[in-house]
Design a protein around this motif. Structure first.
Motif, PDB file in Angstrom:
ATOM      1  N   SER A  50       1.642  -1.363   0.148  1.00 38.17           N
ATOM      2  CA  SER A  50       0.119  -0.549   0.402  1.00 38.17           C
ATOM      3  C   SER A  50       0.618   1.344  -0.104  1.00 38.17           C
ATOM      4  N   ILE A  51       0.533   2.225  -0.501  1.00 34.05           N
ATOM      5  CA  ILE A  51       1.166   3.635   0.062  1.00 34.05           C
ATOM      6  C   ILE A  51      -0.145   4.583  -0.430  1.00 34.05           C
ATOM      7  N   SER A  52       0.133   5.399   1.209  1.00 31.67           N
ATOM      8  CA  SER A  52      -0.944   6.466   1.487  1.00 31.67           C
ATOM      9  C   SER A  52      -0.344   7.566   0.507  1.00 31.67           C
ATOM     10  N   ARG A  53      -1.368   8.555   0.343  1.00 30.08           N
ATOM     11  CA  ARG A  53      -1.362   9.741  -0.168  1.00 30.08           C
ATOM     12  C   ARG A  53       0.303  10.718  -0.466  1.00 30.08           C
ATOM     13  N   LYS A  64       8.519  -7.949   0.035  1.00 35.35           N
ATOM     14  CA  LYS A  64       9.676  -6.651   0.866  1.00 35.35           C
ATOM     15  C   LYS A  64      10.598  -7.361  -0.121  1.00 35.35           C
ATOM     16  N   GLY A  65      11.458  -6.294  -0.371  1.00 37.43           N
ATOM     17  CA  GLY A  65      12.148  -6.055  -1.250  1.00 37.43           C
ATOM     18  C   GLY A  65      12.762  -6.241  -2.777  1.00 37.43           C
ATOM     19  N   ARG A  66      11.402  -6.981  -3.266  1.00 41.14           N
ATOM     20  CA  ARG A  66      11.328  -7.855  -4.401  1.00 41.14           C
ATOM     21  C   ARG A  66       9.767  -7.169  -5.120  1.00 41.14           C
ATOM     22  N   PHE A  67       9.022  -6.075  -4.677  1.00 43.65           N
ATOM     23  CA  PHE A  67       8.345  -5.352  -4.993  1.00 43.65           C
ATOM     24  C   PHE A  67       7.734  -4.283  -4.839  1.00 43.65           C
ATOM     25  N   THR A  68       7.515  -3.097  -5.631  1.00 45.12           N
ATOM     26  CA  THR A  68       7.578  -2.227  -5.342  1.00 45.12           C
ATOM     27  C   THR A  68       6.777  -1.472  -6.091  1.00 45.12           C
ATOM     28  N   ILE A  69       6.090  -0.983  -5.236  1.00 46.61           N
ATOM     29  CA  ILE A  69       4.586   0.613  -5.237  1.00 46.61           C
ATOM     30  C   ILE A  69       4.439   1.929  -5.657  1.00 46.61           C
ATOM     31  N   ARG A  70       3.934   2.143  -6.953  1.00 48.29           N
ATOM     32  CA  ARG A  70       3.604   3.243  -6.834  1.00 48.29           C
ATOM     33  C   ARG A  70       3.199   4.577  -7.491  1.00 48.29           C
ATOM     34  N   ARG A  71       2.943   5.533  -6.708  1.00 48.30           N
ATOM     35  CA  ARG A  71       1.652   5.884  -7.490  1.00 48.30           C
ATOM     36  C   ARG A  71       2.031   7.741  -7.993  1.00 48.30           C
ATOM     37  N   ASP A  72       1.024   7.816  -9.121  1.00 49.94           N
ATOM     38  CA  ASP A  72       0.649   9.243  -9.634  1.00 49.94           C
ATOM     39  C   ASP A  72      -0.259   9.438  -9.124  1.00 49.94           C
ATOM     40  N   ASN A  73      -0.550  10.419  -8.246  1.00 40.71           N
ATOM     41  CA  ASN A  73      -1.178  11.227  -7.871  1.00 40.71           C
ATOM     42  C   ASN A  73      -1.899  12.270  -8.981  1.00 40.71           C
ATOM     43  N   ALA A  74      -0.943  12.472  -9.642  1.00 41.42           N
ATOM     44  CA  ALA A  74      -1.719  13.932 -10.795  1.00 41.42           C
ATOM     45  C   ALA A  74      -2.875  12.917 -11.772  1.00 41.42           C
ATOM     46  N   ASN A  96      -6.754  -1.503  -5.379  1.00 35.83           N
ATOM     47  CA  ASN A  96      -7.565  -1.123  -4.251  1.00 35.83           C
ATOM     48  C   ASN A  96      -7.690   0.676  -4.564  1.00 35.83           C
ATOM     49  N   PHE A  97      -8.584   1.745  -4.093  1.00 36.06           N
ATOM     50  CA  PHE A  97      -8.318   2.629  -3.565  1.00 36.06           C
ATOM     51  C   PHE A  97      -9.570   3.362  -2.497  1.00 36.06           C
ATOM     52  N   SER A  98      -8.879   4.014  -1.572  1.00 34.62           N
ATOM     53  CA  SER A  98      -9.621   4.861  -0.043  1.00 34.62           C
ATOM     54  C   SER A  98     -10.030   6.108  -0.401  1.00 34.62           C
ATOM     55  N   ASN A  99     -11.615   5.767   0.223  1.00 36.12           N
ATOM     56  CA  ASN A  99     -11.681   7.200   0.937  1.00 36.12           C
ATOM     57  C   ASN A  99     -11.712   7.589  -0.735  1.00 36.12           C
TER      58      ASN A  99
END
Length: 122
Positions: A50-53, A64-74, A96-99
């Motif tokens: 998961s990745i916060s805002r 851990k160490g194998r996967f990387t999560i990234r987000r593009d807020n724009a 999953n997108f929350s709120n």
């Protein structure tokens, strides 16, 4: 109304890589934490990453160490780069997108993608 569209799943050999992507079909004004979950047959759905805002990340110990999560807020998109894949990573992966606040709608709610199959062969 918003739908989350996932892409990038498939079949890969152990040790290989895949990248999953997820984005909305509608107009999102703002959203909170974005995440990836997975569910293997006969197993409860589990959080993968998961990745916060603000960009704070959390990973399941198994990835851990194998996967990387990234987000593009724009663009309101999230990706999951999966390296060194193992047969145990085989599952249907869901974003999953929350709120989520959707333009023209009151309040917030959570959304799920339709799921994309990841199969890792030994």
């Amino acid at each position: 109304q918003v739908q989350l569209v996932e892409s990038g799943g498939g079949l890969v050999q152990a040790g290989g890589s895949l990248q999953l992507s997820c984005g909305p079909s509608g107009s999102i004004v703002e959203l909170g934490t974005m995440g990836w979950y997975r569910q293997a047959p006969g197993v409860q759905r589990e959080l993968v990453a998961s990745i916060s805002r603000l960009g704070n990340t959390h990973y399941a110990d198994a990835v851990k160490g194998r996967f990387t999560i990234r987000r593009d807020n724009a663009k309101s998109t999230v990706s999951l780069q999966m390296n060194s894949l193992k047969p145990d990573d085989t599952a249907v992966y869901y974003c999953n997108f929350s709120n989520v606040r959707v333009r023209g709608l009151f309040g917030t709610q959570d959304y799920w993608g339709q799921g994309t199959q990841v199969t890792v062969s030994a």
